[in-house]
Design a protein around this motif. Structure first.
Motif, short mmCIF file in Angstrom:
data_model
loop_
_atom_site.label_atom_id
_atom_site.label_comp_id
_atom_site.label_asym_id
_atom_site.label_seq_id
_atom_site.Cartn_x
_atom_site.Cartn_y
_atom_site.Cartn_z
N GLY A 128 0.77 -1.15 -0.04
CA GLY A 128 -0.15 0.04 -0.01
C GLY A 128 0.72 1.18 0.12
O GLY A 128 1.96 1.58 0.79
N SER A 129 0.43 2.19 -0.95
CA SER A 129 1.37 3.42 -0.76
C SER A 129 1.04 4.24 0.41
O SER A 129 0.32 3.96 1.23
CB SER A 129 0.58 4.54 -1.94
N PRO A 130 2.23 5.10 0.61
CA PRO A 130 2.19 5.86 1.68
C PRO A 130 1.00 6.73 2.14
O PRO A 130 0.62 7.10 3.18
CB PRO A 130 3.41 6.67 1.71
N ALA A 131 0.60 7.10 0.96
CA ALA A 131 -0.69 8.19 0.79
C ALA A 131 -1.87 7.25 1.49
O ALA A 131 -2.80 7.62 2.13
CB ALA A 131 -1.03 8.64 -0.48
N PHE A 132 -2.10 5.99 0.76
CA PHE A 132 -2.99 5.11 1.26
C PHE A 132 -3.16 4.75 2.84
O PHE A 132 -4.11 4.79 3.65
CB PHE A 132 -2.96 3.95 0.32
N VAL A 157 -5.71 5.72 5.73
CA VAL A 157 -6.40 4.50 6.78
C VAL A 157 -6.07 4.87 8.09
O VAL A 157 -6.97 4.74 8.90
CB VAL A 157 -5.96 3.26 6.08
N ALA A 158 -4.76 5.17 8.54
CA ALA A 158 -4.58 5.34 9.64
C ALA A 158 -5.41 6.43 10.52
O ALA A 158 -5.71 6.49 11.54
CB ALA A 158 -2.93 5.70 10.02
N LYS A 159 -5.79 7.44 9.64
CA LYS A 159 -6.76 8.54 10.46
C LYS A 159 -8.08 8.15 10.59
O LYS A 159 -8.77 8.57 11.51
CB LYS A 159 -6.76 9.53 9.26
N LEU A 160 -8.37 6.82 10.28
CA LEU A 160 -9.80 6.47 10.49
C LEU A 160 -9.73 5.87 12.07
O LEU A 160 -10.87 5.66 12.37
CB LEU A 160 -10.28 5.09 9.60
N TYR A 161 -8.60 5.44 12.54
CA TYR A 161 -8.59 4.99 14.16
C TYR A 161 -8.10 5.97 14.88
O TYR A 161 -7.41 7.17 14.34
CB TYR A 161 -7.65 3.79 13.99
N ASP A 162 -8.08 5.80 16.41
CA ASP A 162 -7.74 6.82 17.32
C ASP A 162 -6.22 6.59 17.72
O ASP A 162 -5.43 7.51 17.86
CB ASP A 162 -8.42 6.51 18.61
N ASP A 203 -0.78 3.94 13.43
CA ASP A 203 0.22 4.65 12.69
C ASP A 203 0.40 3.77 11.48
O ASP A 203 -0.04 2.69 11.40
CB ASP A 203 1.46 5.07 13.41
N GLU A 204 1.08 4.55 10.68
CA GLU A 204 1.00 3.72 9.18
C GLU A 204 1.75 2.39 9.29
O GLU A 204 1.56 1.47 8.23
CB GLU A 204 1.98 4.77 8.15
N GLY A 205 2.55 2.28 10.08
CA GLY A 205 3.15 0.86 10.11
C GLY A 205 2.34 -0.51 10.72
O GLY A 205 2.76 -1.43 10.53
N MET A 206 1.19 0.20 11.19
CA MET A 206 0.13 -0.85 11.57
C MET A 206 -0.73 -1.27 10.60
O MET A 206 -1.63 -1.92 10.88
CB MET A 206 -0.65 -0.26 12.99
N VAL A 207 -0.66 -0.61 9.07
CA VAL A 207 -1.60 -0.86 8.31
C VAL A 207 -0.98 -1.64 7.24
O VAL A 207 0.17 -1.43 6.59
CB VAL A 207 -2.02 0.54 7.73
N LEU A 208 -1.81 -2.74 6.45
CA LEU A 208 -1.45 -3.34 5.50
C LEU A 208 -2.47 -3.41 4.38
O LEU A 208 -3.67 -3.73 4.86
CB LEU A 208 -0.96 -4.70 5.77
N CYS A 211 0.71 -7.08 -4.89
CA CYS A 211 0.20 -5.88 -4.54
C CYS A 211 -1.27 -5.75 -5.02
O CYS A 211 -1.63 -6.83 -5.82
CB CYS A 211 1.19 -4.79 -5.46
N SER A 212 -1.77 -4.70 -4.81
CA SER A 212 -3.39 -4.85 -5.20
C SER A 212 -3.56 -4.07 -6.33
O SER A 212 -4.65 -4.09 -7.01
CB SER A 212 -4.17 -3.90 -4.02
N GLY A 213 -2.60 -3.52 -7.20
CA GLY A 213 -2.60 -2.73 -8.39
C GLY A 213 -2.55 -1.30 -8.19
O GLY A 213 -3.21 -0.80 -7.37
N VAL A 214 -1.73 -0.73 -9.16
CA VAL A 214 -1.43 0.74 -8.70
C VAL A 214 -2.80 1.67 -8.96
O VAL A 214 -2.95 2.49 -8.28
CB VAL A 214 -0.24 1.22 -9.78
N PRO A 215 -3.71 1.30 -10.07
CA PRO A 215 -4.93 2.15 -10.21
C PRO A 215 -5.62 1.85 -9.07
O PRO A 215 -6.34 2.80 -8.46
CB PRO A 215 -5.41 1.68 -11.57
N ASN A 216 -5.73 0.69 -8.50
CA ASN A 216 -6.58 0.44 -7.51
C ASN A 216 -6.29 1.24 -6.06
O ASN A 216 -7.27 1.60 -5.65
CB ASN A 216 -6.39 -1.17 -7.06
N ASP A 217 -5.17 1.09 -6.02
CA ASP A 217 -4.41 1.87 -4.76
C ASP A 217 -4.71 3.48 -4.83
O ASP A 217 -5.14 4.22 -3.99
CB ASP A 217 -3.06 1.91 -4.67
N LEU A 218 -4.46 4.10 -6.08
CA LEU A 218 -4.79 5.51 -6.22
C LEU A 218 -6.18 5.59 -6.05
O LEU A 218 -6.49 6.63 -5.67
CB LEU A 218 -4.29 5.69 -7.91
#
Length: 374
Positions: free
Chosen positions: A63-67, A71-76, A79-84, A254-261
């Motif tokens: 997953g891209s850093p932006a993605f 996602v991390a912002k959805l939780y209290d 951080d990004e290292g906890m997201v796959l 990976c999930s695919g570049v257009p999909n991540d975007l």
């Protein structure tokens, strides 16, 4: 050889969904088009320009850093290292269970629920006990029953919050009690969180904001109305996330570049998506509620502001036969309760397009009353 039961709801939809004229079986809130997504940005050409300029290489593997930031912002407390990033929530559930469960482990699974959460552990050789939802109690489970099921060998407790197919939501207080029970034996708690309440004042939170051994899986397929991009994620503590990374390498690249975007774009425009979907849920629930009031052959424990419902039909035949005849005779598609091991019910997704819902409900009523003797 690994043995696994046929996936009831997916098997049914794979066979019948493209035959439907009025599909009110789906639990996704009416899917967005690319045109509708583009219109959410002030610069209406921004999305198309971004897609056209994107290089179709492998991209960011997990997953891209932006993605991951989005996602991390959805939780209290994430951080990004906890997201796959995963291939939908189904990929996230598979990854979590595959990484944790081995033969002889004890797993407790909410039931009825999404079939992955109990049949994948069974296929891996785990002993699975069901924590039942009780229709007479508003499709809620009993905490004393959970406490009685837990043993020193319990490795994992699997929940679906909100529940598919019933629409039941376990609030913060209830989920905190689940955590207390799990913590006594150091069990992990996996919660598939793809359905988010959009109407009402439920005090809902993610398992990862309550429990250090919590695992949250989610996707953009239901509440965010873009199942076609097949993007989901898993969030958990750093230690377990590192373990998941090793197993993830064996299940996907990976999930695919257009999909991540596109996924990042949807999350960046989250408020517009949720405002659109909240209106749709409110308007369609009003239609559905009026229909239920006038339809004596259908009863329902109301879902908690989510897109799936599980009404009971007053019919004399099994719901598989009924749903097949309904589809053939009217073009209306429902999911029979047998797909969730809960005969007598159907999954009715009331968050289709308004016109589809109205036409589907009208035809369902006519069919019910013309077939009362069946």
């Amino acid at each position: 050889m690994v043995e696994i039961a046929p996936f009831g709801v997916e098997e049914w939809l794979n066979k019948w969904e493209k035959s439907a004229t009025y599909d009110i079986s789906q639990s996704t809130i009416a899917s967005l088009t690319m045109k509708e997504l583009s219109a959410m940005d002030e610069n209406k050409d921004a999305l198309s320009k971004l897609l056209l300029s994107t290089k179709l290489d492998y991209g960011w593997i997990e997953g891209s850093p932006a993605f991951k930031r989005a996602v991390a912002k959805l939780y209290d407390h994430v951080d990004e290292g906890m997201v796959l990033q995963t291939n939908g929530a189904t990929g996230a559930n598979l990854l979590a269970i595959y990484s944790l469960v081995k033969p002889g482990d004890h797993v407790i699974a909410e039931f009825p629920s999404y079939q992955q959460l109990f049949d994948i552990p069974k296929s891996l050789g785990a002993k699975v006990d069901y924590w039942f939802l009780h229709e007479e109690e508003g499709w809620r489970p009993d905490l004393t029953e959970l406490a009685a099921l837990v043993t020193s060998k319990t490795k994992l407790i699997c929940l679906n919050n909100a529940n598919n197919p019933t629409g039941t939501v376990l609030d913060r207080e209830f989920l905190s009690r689940v955590v207390e029970i799990a913590r006594e034996v150091n069990a992990y708690v996996l919660v598939d969180e793809v359905y988010h309440p959009l109407v009402g004042d439920e005090d809902v939170c993610s398992i990862v904001d309550l429990y250090e051994r919590g695992i949250a899986t989610d996707s953009l397929s239901k509440t965010y109305s873009v199942p076609g991009i097949r993007i989901g994620w898993i969030v958990t503590n750093h230690e377990l996330a590192d373990r998941l990374r090793s197993f993830r390498d064996y299940t996907m690249i990976c999930s695919g570049v257009p999909n991540d975007l596109l996924a990042t774009y949807v999350l960046d425009h989250r408020q517009q998506v949720l405002a659109r979907n909240r209106r749709l849920v409110e308007e369609n629930w009003a239609i559905y509620k009026r229909w239920l009031k006038e339809e004596p052959l259908v009863s329902l424990v109301a879902p908690a502001g989510v897109s799936t419902s599980f009404p009971r039909l007053a019919i004399k035949e099994d719901t598989i036969s009924f749903c097949k005849r309904l589809l053939k005779g009217t073009g209306v598609l429902l999911v029979p309760g047998e797909a969730f091991d809960a005969p007598g019910h159907v999954r009715l997704g009331y968050c289709a397009k308004k016109s589809t819902l109205e036409a589907g409900l009208a035809r369902l009523s006519i069919f019910l009353h013309s077939n009362r003797g069946c």
